[in-house]
Write a protein that holds these residues in place. Structure first.
Motif, PDB file in Angstrom:
ATOM      1  N   GLY A   1       9.945 -11.689  -6.458  1.00 45.21           N
ATOM      2  CA  GLY A   1       8.652 -11.031  -6.664  1.00 45.21           C
ATOM      3  C   GLY A   1       7.475 -11.935  -6.330  1.00 45.21           C
ATOM      4  N   PHE A   2       6.277 -11.460  -6.659  1.00 44.17           N
ATOM      5  CA  PHE A   2       5.084 -12.278  -6.445  1.00 44.17           C
ATOM      6  C   PHE A   2       5.119 -13.516  -7.334  1.00 44.17           C
ATOM      7  N   VAL A   3       4.778 -14.643  -6.750  1.00 43.06           N
ATOM      8  CA  VAL A   3       4.616 -15.857  -7.543  1.00 43.06           C
ATOM      9  C   VAL A   3       3.183 -16.334  -7.331  1.00 43.06           C
ATOM     10  N   GLU A   4       2.552 -16.681  -8.429  1.00 40.69           N
ATOM     11  CA  GLU A   4       1.138 -17.082  -8.391  1.00 40.69           C
ATOM     12  C   GLU A   4       1.048 -18.610  -8.286  1.00 40.69           C
ATOM     13  N   HIS A   5       0.070 -19.090  -7.519  1.00 39.54           N
ATOM     14  CA  HIS A   5      -0.070 -20.542  -7.381  1.00 39.54           C
ATOM     15  C   HIS A   5      -0.439 -21.203  -8.710  1.00 39.54           C
ATOM     16  N   ALA A   6      -1.291 -20.504  -9.457  1.00 39.43           N
ATOM     17  CA  ALA A   6      -1.653 -20.986 -10.792  1.00 39.43           C
ATOM     18  C   ALA A   6      -2.124 -22.428 -10.813  1.00 39.43           C
ATOM     19  N   TYR A   7      -2.876 -22.823  -9.776  1.00 44.55           N
ATOM     20  CA  TYR A   7      -3.557 -24.114  -9.896  1.00 44.55           C
ATOM     21  C   TYR A   7      -4.523 -23.995 -11.059  1.00 44.55           C
ATOM     22  N   ILE A   8      -4.806 -25.121 -11.683  1.00 40.81           N
ATOM     23  CA  ILE A   8      -5.627 -25.058 -12.888  1.00 40.81           C
ATOM     24  C   ILE A   8      -7.108 -24.875 -12.535  1.00 40.81           C
ATOM     25  N   GLU A   9      -7.514 -25.303 -11.340  1.00 46.25           N
ATOM     26  CA  GLU A   9      -8.919 -25.131 -10.955  1.00 46.25           C
ATOM     27  C   GLU A   9      -9.117 -23.790 -10.255  1.00 46.25           C
TER      28      GLU A   9
ATOM     29  N   GLN B   1      -6.103 -12.199  -9.707  1.00 43.00           N
ATOM     30  CA  GLN B   1      -6.053 -10.877  -9.060  1.00 43.00           C
ATOM     31  C   GLN B   1      -6.206 -10.963  -7.553  1.00 43.00           C
ATOM     32  N   SER B   2      -7.062 -11.871  -7.082  1.00 45.97           N
ATOM     33  CA  SER B   2      -7.465 -11.752  -5.684  1.00 45.97           C
ATOM     34  C   SER B   2      -6.979 -12.876  -4.782  1.00 45.97           C
ATOM     35  N   SER B   3      -6.498 -13.982  -5.342  1.00 44.28           N
ATOM     36  CA  SER B   3      -6.043 -15.054  -4.457  1.00 44.28           C
ATOM     37  C   SER B   3      -4.668 -14.682  -3.918  1.00 44.28           C
ATOM     38  N   THR B   4      -4.251 -15.404  -2.863  1.00 42.71           N
ATOM     39  CA  THR B   4      -2.968 -15.059  -2.255  1.00 42.71           C
ATOM     40  C   THR B   4      -1.818 -15.475  -3.169  1.00 42.71           C
ATOM     41  N   LYS B   5      -0.667 -14.919  -2.899  1.00 39.47           N
ATOM     42  CA  LYS B   5       0.539 -15.160  -3.708  1.00 39.47           C
ATOM     43  C   LYS B   5       1.704 -15.526  -2.782  1.00 39.47           C
ATOM     44  N   ARG B   6       2.805 -15.948  -3.415  1.00 40.25           N
ATOM     45  CA  ARG B   6       4.044 -16.064  -2.644  1.00 40.25           C
ATOM     46  C   ARG B   6       4.549 -14.664  -2.314  1.00 40.25           C
ATOM     47  N   HIS B   7       5.039 -14.468  -1.070  1.00 43.05           N
ATOM     48  CA  HIS B   7       5.535 -13.154  -0.651  1.00 43.05           C
ATOM     49  C   HIS B   7       6.753 -12.713  -1.467  1.00 43.05           C
ATOM     50  N   PRO B   8       6.705 -11.547  -2.065  1.00 48.80           N
ATOM     51  CA  PRO B   8       7.948 -10.965  -2.583  1.00 48.80           C
ATOM     52  C   PRO B   8       8.879 -10.693  -1.398  1.00 48.80           C
ATOM     53  N   SER B   9      10.159 -10.752  -1.641  1.00 43.27           N
ATOM     54  CA  SER B   9      11.087 -10.566  -0.532  1.00 43.27           C
ATOM     55  C   SER B   9      12.268  -9.723  -0.947  1.00 43.27           C
TER      56      SER B   9
ATOM     57  N   THR C   1      10.614  -8.878   8.612  1.00 45.60           N
ATOM     58  CA  THR C   1       9.589  -7.852   8.749  1.00 45.60           C
ATOM     59  C   THR C   1       8.533  -8.105   7.679  1.00 45.60           C
ATOM     60  N   GLY C   2       7.296  -8.159   8.101  1.00 42.33           N
ATOM     61  CA  GLY C   2       6.193  -8.275   7.139  1.00 42.33           C
ATOM     62  C   GLY C   2       5.677  -6.872   6.851  1.00 42.33           C
ATOM     63  N   VAL C   3       5.528  -6.542   5.583  1.00 46.38           N
ATOM     64  CA  VAL C   3       5.169  -5.169   5.201  1.00 46.38           C
ATOM     65  C   VAL C   3       3.877  -5.166   4.387  1.00 46.38           C
ATOM     66  N   TYR C   4       2.958  -4.293   4.794  1.00 40.20           N
ATOM     67  CA  TYR C   4       1.723  -4.118   4.027  1.00 40.20           C
ATOM     68  C   TYR C   4       1.980  -3.231   2.801  1.00 40.20           C
ATOM     69  N   THR C   5       1.408  -3.606   1.670  1.00 41.16           N
ATOM     70  CA  THR C   5       1.450  -2.756   0.471  1.00 41.16           C
ATOM     71  C   THR C   5       0.101  -2.876  -0.242  1.00 41.16           C
ATOM     72  N   ASN C   6      -0.123  -2.062  -1.250  1.00 40.44           N
ATOM     73  CA  ASN C   6      -1.374  -2.152  -2.018  1.00 40.44           C
ATOM     74  C   ASN C   6      -1.249  -3.197  -3.118  1.00 40.44           C
ATOM     75  N   ASN C   7      -1.218  -4.443  -2.689  1.00 40.53           N
ATOM     76  CA  ASN C   7      -1.085  -5.562  -3.610  1.00 40.53           C
ATOM     77  C   ASN C   7      -1.982  -6.691  -3.140  1.00 40.53           C
ATOM     78  N   PRO C   8      -2.198  -7.700  -3.984  1.00 41.40           N
ATOM     79  CA  PRO C   8      -2.993  -8.834  -3.510  1.00 41.40           C
ATOM     80  C   PRO C   8      -2.325  -9.439  -2.280  1.00 41.40           C
ATOM     81  N   PRO C   9      -3.127  -9.972  -1.358  1.00 41.94           N
ATOM     82  CA  PRO C   9      -2.516 -10.528  -0.154  1.00 41.94           C
ATOM     83  C   PRO C   9      -1.550 -11.659  -0.507  1.00 41.94           C
ATOM     84  N   ALA C  10      -0.397 -11.652   0.136  1.00 42.18           N
ATOM     85  CA  ALA C  10       0.519 -12.769  -0.010  1.00 42.18           C
ATOM     86  C   ALA C  10       0.238 -13.712   1.145  1.00 42.18           C
ATOM     87  N   GLY C  11       0.231 -14.997   0.859  1.00 44.54           N
ATOM     88  CA  GLY C  11      -0.162 -15.948   1.891  1.00 44.54           C
ATOM     89  C   GLY C  11       0.733 -17.148   1.903  1.00 44.54           C
TER      90      GLY C  11
END
Ligand SMILES: Cc1cc2nc3c(=O)[nH]c(=O)nc-3n(C[C@H](O)[C@H](O)[C@H](O)COP(=O)(O)OP(=O)(O)OC[C@H]3O[C@@H](n4cnc5c(N)ncnc54)[C@H](O)[C@@H]3O)c2cc1C
Ligand code: FES
Ligand code: FES
Lengths: 917, 281
Positions: free
Chosen positions: A344-352, A437-445, A502-512
């Motif tokens: 699933g989505f993984v958040e970078h969760a940097y502290i800054e 909410q808005s920063s990029t995430k790890r791509h779910p696969s 295959t990269g797939v668009y969905t209604n989620n925060p951009p994965a980067g």
């Protein structure tokens, strides 16, 4: 009201307060204590820890009135005042290589001082309890625990590290460690001038919605103090950006449809008090929620709406690498393993959180703040703002963790646009929620993998098919789609190989981009199947991997043959004795303990190509000599905590032949440092390191020539250049003989390095990278089979880094990557609307990372400076699969998804889910 | 709207008597949940009222003032049977949170996952409430009425939490199940206190479970089945899945599924009981 307090020993009073203001905000904004860092404003991260009458408190959730007439101490204040505990602890953190980005360290420093004052000889357990309230995303905590223990028992090994010259191979402390520990370091939110206006962004509360913006002028007139509202129609240039040419699909402000929860639709600007106090619920926007394509299956349905007109079937792009004939090789394979895996989505969760400010002088816009890619920011902003490149200056501050996400734009276009419109400095800092909410995430696969082998354990074929959820916008999705097929083989050889993505668009925060660009997800699938295959073939998992490991002169999946530098076997060799002893330890434990607790050892390998995939990827490094003989290094590579400021300077100093400590370091600023590329893809040590070496060699040559000394003479520094010596001959340095340039330099050179790669053909065959780095991890863990909880007992991590330019920084990277792998494997799951804060999105705390033994393997690479290879992403890749393999070895639970929460482990143990293969 | 920090209980009572304001203590629940003090309603901050911040014991009757912080509870020298108070205190968030968060705030916030609840329920605690109408006392189990709901009436505040420690109390334990070591909200947690007679039989036991129902609950069936039996490991068998299932009603949330909680609750309770038995053996 007025609040009086003693701040770091000084009587201070602040007027015009309601009393309810957050102490953190008052200390930072009214008292100038920018060493109090803010990561969440919710008590969840501990970065803001201060001492109130000696007790550690989260300043972000203390109303300022509570500290009236009390003593407040902050990290930098304690250190500046020479508090003996603070000085000793900071020095131990520095010498022990504990700090990385440092945004969290004021929290650790103050918390430890509080403990030391209560207890002069705390135990390690008491230390971790005292530090348990501070989250760190970079360091993996282990070095700071060791340093804290040494500071508390009085043995700080400071002198050893200070005696080093800082040449290549020296485990010197960071060149910028201390300010990162005390909080004196300036991060994105620490730099704006006092009179800067504030900006806040209004974001979509829906995953997908059409919207209309009403009469903003009348809204402004009802909200005195709001100076400006910005929406899509205010963007002077192109309201589209992206990080890859041809994939610019993300608007600064959504235009009529918001495509993910958290997408920006407008911004408001005004004085601090006004903007902070605004209730944006009455902003004139009307929403019409639409059915959102929340995941890949719904986005791929033939009936699904297209997120973007240009992307049929919501497909962003595809990638493929193919050699041999996989279909027939699998059909005739003696043994086949198949599996389907999901992440699933993984958040970078940097502290800054993302933060910075912009100013405008009528001609040029300057943007100060946290970023991993100043030149990319400059280029993207030029398009958005319709400016020439020369009209933009990007000055990166220290970055409080990036891990790939701060490669993309965030706050920059908002503040730049507002500054241009208002001709004033405009500042913003993302709230934790908007960052998440808005920063990029790890791509779910979703990955389907089949592997074929002979009965005696030789791999014959690998067929990989992966879908990657890129969210609403492309970001680095195409890079993931291209990198994964090259890497999905792992560091193993197969005659027949096919990998499709295959990269797939969905209604989620951009994965980067997130440490590994999709490779960690692919490694989970591969390493789990390999492990199960080894068991089923009756082979030792380590021996099985060794048997199939890539070697020099054996072609990779893309047909690339390295004649040197392939280091995966050396990593497995390094692990072998630990594999034996830990397995024996686990077996003994299982014999003695109640059946409820089962121990196992898991293994996984990994590799990662350093630099861009088959694309030019140069870094340029400038260096110079001042008239007083001082050597200056202009270093445009952004240090996001990984230590490139130190490593690149070590390589440079070694090339020049001077001490690291003699250098004047000038860090990134697009006006004065040439482009050293982005900080990503494990490229800075390798590529910028090479450029620094060339720059150093070139400066040395020019200096010798200017001195009239022969090429083999030694330059003499004291600490500035005094001359050159060869035997008894000495050529003194005389600046007056040399012309002075505008910058005050008498000699100035610039050198670039671009790694040799070759384009991939239509089957993905070719030479995508000049070098790979290699890694293998072992994890010993214990599963409570009643609750499904996992206790990690020990991790051994072997990394082939070619040459460890700075061993202590290498270990720090390893620890940090491992900790992120631990989080990804066991606890991290970003779900929009549910885990948008650090209370519900859990990352490992100081109690969740076990002791890590780091084995540095050095198989030199012909292209790397001194043989060095990149490391930044490698450190995370094997950890999660090693943990999942350990869980299976301990209990038999076969997991096919992450995170392996207790819930998921119990389900897998019962086997109700796995009906396949 | 506004914010005021009061120094004495009298001042607090005057404010409440005038109506229209809300009590705040450590604010570790209020700030993060967006209830910024003073932003939506008037707030009276009672964190510095010293008369509300005492732990005392007279003739076996304990009284914990509402603004006693978890860090005060953590370091208090509790006698046998009350050790679990220090244990739970050390597991609320982390040090920084414990230095602000109060026992009273934990209860009044009425979160199903409040770690203090099962412990104080197991002690059969009562709460003392004050309003202009007078002081009233009620059982903690009656005070918390639902998710984020309490029996507090407008203008009323929680003053103290009271309980008796029975002379025969020999051990207590708190077990918390969370996804990480620090700073973690419980998936499930259990607390228990064991009382013994001179013959080594159970003279009384109380067991409570949290985060598995809207309000933490006591396990009275199991308690009844244990009383009178000799203290031994076999007591653990009395914690059956059926008996636990009959009193809980777990939900799915970000932390775990209801099904998982149903299983985990049984194990957490058994672990708690096992620790009580071990402490006596
Ligand atoms: C990072 C973090 C971690 C946490 N971890 C945990 C944890 O592990 N376990 C856990 O149980 N909780 C945890 N919490 C929640 C919280 O810290 C506790 O519930 C705490 O005990 C609340 O106390 P407080 O004094 O801060 O309450 P406040 O936030 O001040 O108040 C909470 C509520 O109670 C009301 N209130 C407070 N005192 C009174 C009173 N005397 N009379 C009437 N009403 C009153 C307030 O109006 C408010 O509605 C955590 C919180 C944070 C921020
Ligand atoms: S900013 Fe205060 S705890 Fe995170
Ligand atoms: S060093 Fe701790 S968050 Fe970066």
């Amino acid at each position: 009201m007025k609040v009086s307090l003693t701040l770091n020993g000084q009587e201070t009073s602040i007027d015009d307060l309601s009393g309810a203001e957050r102490l953190s905000s008052v200390l930072r904004e009214s008292c100038g204590a920018r060493d109090v860092k803010v990561g969440c404003e919710a008590g969840d991260c501990g970065a803001c820890t201060v001492l109130v009458d000696g007790e550690a408190m989260n300043a972000c959730i203390v109303p300022v009135a509570q500290v009236a007439n009390r003593h407040v101490e902050t990290a930098a204040g304690l250190h500046r005042n020479g508090d003996p505990d603070a000085v000793r602890v900071a020095s131990a953190f520095d010498a022990g290589g504990a700090v990385q980005c440092g945004i969290c360290f004021p929290g650790f420093l103050t918390s430890l001082v509080a403990l030391k004052r209560q207890q002069s000889q705390p135990t390690e357990a008491e230390i971790t309890d005292a530090l348990g309230g501070v989250l760190c995303r970079c360091s993996g905590y282990r070095k700071l625990i060791d340093a804290a223990v040494s500071a508390c028992d009085g043995s700080v090994p400071r002198t050893e590290c200070d005696a080093l010259a800082g040449s290549v191979g020296d485990a010197v402390a960071r060149v910028d460690g201390l300010p990162r520990i005390t909080g004196d370091q300036i991060f994105g939110d620490d730099i704006a001038p006092a009179d800067a206006l504030r900006l806040r962004v209004l974001r979509s509360p829906h995953a997908r919605a059409r919207f209309t913006i009403g009469d903003t002028q009348s809204w402004v007139s009802h909200h005195p103090g709001v100076e400006l509202v910005l929406t899509a129609s205010d963007v002077p240039g192109v309201n589209r950006y992206g990080v890859l040419p041809g994939f610019e699909d993300q608007p600064v402000f959504a235009e009529s449809e918001a495509r993910f929860r958290g997408e920006a639709v407008a911004a408001v600007v005004g004085e601090k008090a006004v903007i902070e106090g605004l209730d944006l619920n009455d902003f004139p926007v009307t929403w019409e929620p639409l059915d959102a394509l929340v995941d890949m299956p719904s986005a791929r349905k033939p009936s699904a709406d297209a997120l973007h007109a240009h992307a049929a079937e919501n497909i962003l792009c595809r990638g493929r690498v193919e050699k041999g004939d996989v279909t027939s090789a699998l059909a005739s394979a003696e043994f086949i393993k198949r599996g389907t895996f999901e992440t699933g989505f993984v958040e970078h969760a940097y502290i800054e959180p993302e933060a910075g400010y912009a100013s405008f002088d009528g001609e040029r816009v300057s943007v100060f703040g946290c970023t991993q890619a100043p030149v990319m920011d400059q280029e993207a902003l030029a398009g958005i703002l319709d400016l020439r490149l020369a009209q933009l200056r990007i000055v990166p501050t220290a970055v409080g963790g990036g891990f790939g996400s701060k490669l993309d734009l965030s706050f920059q276009p908002f503040v730049a646009l507002a500054a241009m419109r208002l001709k004033r400095a405009v500042r913003m800092c993302y709230s934790r929620q908007e960052s998440m909410q808005s920063s990029t995430k790890r791509h779910p696969s979703r990955i389907e993998l089949s592997i074929g082998a002979t009965r005696d354990g030789y791999l014959t074929a690998c067929d990989f098919d992966g879908e990657f959820n890129t969210g609403a916008y492309a970001s680095w999705g195409p890079t993931v789609a291209n990198r994964v097929p090259v890497h999905a083989s792992g560091p193993y050889a197969y005659p027949h190989y096919r990998a499709r993505t295959t990269g797939v668009y969905t209604n989620n925060p951009p994965a980067g981009a997130f440490r590994g660009f999709g490779v960690p997800q692919a490694a989970i699938a591969l390493e789990l199947l390999l492990d199960e295959m080894a068991d089923e073939l009756g082979l030792d998992p380590l021996a099985f991997r060794q048997k199939n490991a890539l070697q020099n002169n054996v072609p990779t999946a893309t047909g690339q043959c390295f004649s040197q530098g392939v280091g995966i076997s050396a990593c497995f060799d390094a692990l072998a004795p630990h594999w034996q002893s830990l397995n024996a330890e686990a077996a003994a434990f299982n014999n003695e303990s109640a059946p409820r607790y089962r121990r196992g050892v898991g293994l996984a390998g990994g590799w990662y190509g350093c630099g861009n995939t088959s694309m030019p990827n140069p870094s340029t490094i400038k260096s110079a000599l001042r008239a007083d003989g001082g050597v200056v290094l202009h270093q445009g590579a952004v240090d996001i905590g990984q230590g490139s400021n130190t490593v690149i300077a070590q390589i440079f100093a070694t090339a020049v032949g001077c001490s690291l400590h003699a250098l004047e370091l000038i860090s990134a600023d697009t006006d004065i440092t040439p482009d050293a590329g982005k900080t990503s893809a494990s490229r800075q040590t390798f590529i910028s390191g090479n450029a620094a070496r060339l720059s150093g060699l070139s400066l040395r040559r020019e200096l010798l020539a200017a001195l009239g000394a022969p090429d083999d003479a030694d330059l003499v520094f004291d600490p500035n250049l005094t001359g050159a010596r060869l035997g008894d001959a000495f050529w003194p340095f005389d600046a007056s003989a040399l012309p002075l340039d505008n910058a005050g330099y008498v000699i100035c050179v610039e050198e670039s390095y671009d790694p040799p790669t070759a384009p991939l053909d239509e089957n993905g065959q070719g030479e995508p990278y000049a070098q790979f780095g290699y890694a293998a991890h072992l994890v010993m863990l214990t599963v409570d089979t009643a609750l499904g909880t996992v206790e990690l007992n020990k991790i051994v991590a072997a990394h082939d880094v070619g040459k460890a330019i700075n061993p202590i920084l290498v270990e720090g990277q390893v620890h940090g990557g491992v900790a992120q792998g631990v989080g990804m494997a066991l606890m991290e799951a970003y779900v929009p609307g549910q885990s948008e804060d650090l209370h519900n999105y859990l990352i490992p705390t100081i109690g969740d990372v076990p002791p890590i033994e780091s084995l540095i393997v050095e198989v030199p690479d012909a292209h790397g400076a001194h043989g060095a290879k990149g490391l930044g992403e490698h450190v995370l890749i094997p950890t999660a699969p090693a943990i999942l393999n350990g869980i299976r070895r301990a209990t038999g639970a076969r997991l096919r998804a992450i995170p392996a929460t207790p819930d998921a482990i119990l389900t897998a143990l019962r086997g109700d889910e796995l009906v396949e293969e | 709207m506004g914010y005021v920090l009061v120094a004495t209980e009298n001042e607090l009572q005057d404010r409440l008597a005038n109506g229209g304001c809300r009590v705040a203590a450590g604010m570790t629940d209020m700030y993060p949940s967006g209830q910024l003090p003073g932003s939506t309603e008037s707030v009276v901050d009672i964190s510095q009222v010293s008369s509300l911040r005492d732990i005392s014991c007279t003739d076996g009757a304990w009284r914990i003032g509402t603004t006693v912080r978890w860090s005060d509870v953590r370091v208090y020298p509790w006698p046998a049977g009350l050790e679990m108070l220090a244990e739970v205190a050390s597991q609320v968030g982390a040090v920084q949170v414990q230095n602000a968060a109060t026992v009273g705030g934990n209860l009044c916030n009425a979160s199903p996952a409040a770690d203090g609840m099962p412990v104080l329920l197991a002690l059969g605690a009562t709460v003392e409430l004050w309003s202009v109408r007078g002081v009233r006392e009620m059982l903690l189990s009656d005070f918390i009425t639902g998710v984020r709901r309490t029996a507090l009436e407008p203008g009323e505040y929680l003053r103290a939490i009271c309980f008796k420690n029975n002379e025969d109390a020999v051990a207590s334990a708190f077990c918390k199940l969370g996804l990480r070591q620090y700073l973690v909200i419980s998936i499930a947690m259990a607390a228990g206190q064991l009382r013994c007679d001179s013959a080594g039989c159970v003279s009384g036991i109380s067991l409570a479970l949290g985060a598995c129902s809207p309000v933490a609950t006591r396990l009275s069936d199991i308690e009844a089945s244990i009383v009178g039996k000799p203290v031994s490991k076999s007591l653990i068998d009395e914690v059956t899945a059926e008996r636990v299932a009959s009193v809980i009603s777990p939900i799915d949330d970000v932390r775990a599924t209801a099904a998982y909680r149903r299983d985990a609750a049984v194990h957490v309770l058994r672990d708690t009981l096992a620790r009580l038995v071990e402490a006596v053996a």
